[in-house]
Design a protein around this motif. Structure first.
Motif, PDB file in Angstrom:
ATOM      1  N   SER A 188     -21.559 -52.028 -12.992  1.00 32.42           N
ATOM      2  CA  SER A 188     -22.317 -51.255 -12.422  1.00 32.42           C
ATOM      3  C   SER A 188     -21.481 -50.036 -12.204  1.00 32.42           C
ATOM      4  CB  SER A 188     -23.082 -51.460 -11.155  1.00 32.42           C
ATOM      5  OG  SER A 188     -23.929 -52.721 -11.262  1.00 32.42           O
ATOM      6  N   VAL A 189     -20.163 -50.150 -12.007  1.00 35.76           N
ATOM      7  CA  VAL A 189     -19.148 -49.106 -11.445  1.00 35.76           C
ATOM      8  C   VAL A 189     -18.951 -48.310 -12.872  1.00 35.76           C
ATOM      9  CG1 VAL A 189     -16.738 -48.859 -10.803  1.00 35.76           C
ATOM     10  CG2 VAL A 189     -18.307 -50.114  -9.543  1.00 35.76           C
ATOM     11  N   VAL A 190     -18.854 -49.180 -13.856  1.00 31.90           N
ATOM     12  CA  VAL A 190     -18.418 -48.492 -15.189  1.00 31.90           C
ATOM     13  C   VAL A 190     -19.318 -47.579 -15.609  1.00 31.90           C
ATOM     14  CG1 VAL A 190     -17.838 -48.687 -17.604  1.00 31.90           C
ATOM     15  CG2 VAL A 190     -16.606 -50.369 -15.861  1.00 31.90           C
ATOM     16  N   LEU A 191     -20.667 -48.071 -15.436  1.00 36.09           N
ATOM     17  CA  LEU A 191     -21.829 -47.368 -16.137  1.00 36.09           C
ATOM     18  C   LEU A 191     -22.117 -46.045 -15.324  1.00 36.09           C
ATOM     19  CD1 LEU A 191     -24.215 -50.357 -17.438  1.00 36.09           C
ATOM     20  CD2 LEU A 191     -22.731 -48.582 -18.714  1.00 36.09           C
ATOM     21  N   LEU A 192     -22.051 -46.511 -14.069  1.00 37.87           N
ATOM     22  CA  LEU A 192     -22.436 -45.069 -13.290  1.00 37.87           C
ATOM     23  C   LEU A 192     -21.150 -44.188 -13.249  1.00 37.87           C
ATOM     24  CD1 LEU A 192     -24.034 -46.827  -9.780  1.00 37.87           C
ATOM     25  CD2 LEU A 192     -25.051 -45.494 -11.558  1.00 37.87           C
ATOM     26  N   ASN A 193     -20.219 -44.759 -13.379  1.00 40.09           N
ATOM     27  CA  ASN A 193     -19.159 -43.661 -13.775  1.00 40.09           C
ATOM     28  C   ASN A 193     -19.204 -42.699 -15.019  1.00 40.09           C
ATOM     29  OD1 ASN A 193     -15.849 -42.839 -13.133  1.00 40.09           O
ATOM     30  ND2 ASN A 193     -16.176 -43.260 -15.301  1.00 40.09           N
ATOM     31  N   SER A 194     -20.038 -43.410 -15.977  1.00 36.22           N
ATOM     32  CA  SER A 194     -20.142 -42.597 -17.209  1.00 36.22           C
ATOM     33  C   SER A 194     -21.349 -41.849 -16.807  1.00 36.22           C
ATOM     34  CB  SER A 194     -20.743 -43.676 -18.479  1.00 36.22           C
ATOM     35  OG  SER A 194     -19.862 -44.403 -18.679  1.00 36.22           O
TER      36      SER A 194
END
Length: 283
Positions: A188-194
């Motif tokens: 979730s963190v990686v995708l929301l960072n994108s």
């Protein structure tokens, strides 16, 4: 280089360190998200990533409702559950603020389109030009505020713990459940960072110069990598016509609608996950 790091990060957190039959379903959902390439910074790739997160959290909710999952999480220490609850609350906040920023972006884009059309009808009259000048200045100010807001959200996102530390215990089932829940947070963190990087766009100063915006020459936007960045490049450029501006505004409005829908869906699923965690604690 940054895109390669993000893609590598998704790959590494998507592979379970310890497997267990009860986590096979959510492991499959995590591996499916792993295949989504969000490094292109395009609206299509980010939307695909958000849709993947929605499916992942549907699977997570089913996983948390399993009697076996509830049993082991009821026995785990409070530190882990607090970690999950804190992470879910931060993710909800980031998702909610991002959705609001998307709504405001669409409203600004629509207003700018309206001013451009009125400028065309007025045939270059001063009144239409003044109104468009004000609208462009308003958009520039909004984008600066958006960058400040996304910077804060990115800082909050980095503070979310997920998969950064291993949990050592004799109960392999417990270890597998904790690992898989942490990997859900990490993905979730990686995708929301994108998403936030897409929303922020290129870190540059956009100059509000109406004369530049309205010049009837071709725009050189080869360096732009997403719709918002392209629109920013159009406004700050010195060789864009009204048609160029209107075209980019239409592209932004079309992409924003999808973001609003997916972020709203993800927000509802995050609430559901948090509720399931609270129910486990209460019982």
């Amino acid at each position: 280089m940054a895109n390669m790091i993000i893609k590598k990060h998704i790959r590494s957190i998507s592979l379970p360190s310890r497997s267990h039959p009860s986590t096979s379903g959510i492991d499959e959902a995590l591996n499916k998200v792993k295949t989504i390439n969000t490094t292109k910074s395009s609206s299509e790739s980010i939307l695909t990533g958000l849709a993947g997160l929605e499916e992942l959290y549907d699977c997570t909710d089913e996983f948390l409702k399993m009697c076996s999952t509830q049993r082991v999480l009821s026995s785990v220490g409070s530190d882990f559950m607090e970690e999950m609850l804190d992470g879910s609350l931060r993710l909800m906040d980031i998702c909610s603020v991002s959705r609001d920023l998307m709504v405001e972006t669409r409203e600004h884009a629509r207003y700018l389109q309206s001013c451009v059309r009125r400028k065309k009808v007025a045939g270059g009259g001063r009144g239409g030009g003044d109104q468009l000048d004000v609208a462009v200045s308003g958009y520039v100010k909004f984008r600066k505020n958006t960058r400040k807001e996304t910077k804060k959200l990115l800082v909050s996102l980095k503070s979310i713990d997920g998969g950064s530390s291993s949990y050592d215990h004799d109960d392999e089932h417990l270890v597998a459940v904790i690992d898989v829940m942490r990997r859900v947070v990490s993905v979730s963190v990686v995708l929301l960072n994108s998403l936030l990087e897409f929303l922020s766009g290129r870190q540059s100063n956009i100059k509000s110069k109406l004369a530049s915006v309205l010049k009837k020459k071709k725009c050189n936007l080869e360096d732009a990598t997403n719709e918002l960045e392209t629109l920013d490049s159009t406004i700050r450029g010195d060789s864009c016509s009204r048609d160029d501006l209107q075209g980019k505004l239409e592209e932004v409005e079309m992409s924003i609608g999808g973001f609003e829908k997916n972020l709203e869906g993800l927000f509802r699923r995050l609430i559901r996950t948090r509720t399931s965690l609270l129910n486990i604690i209460s019982h």
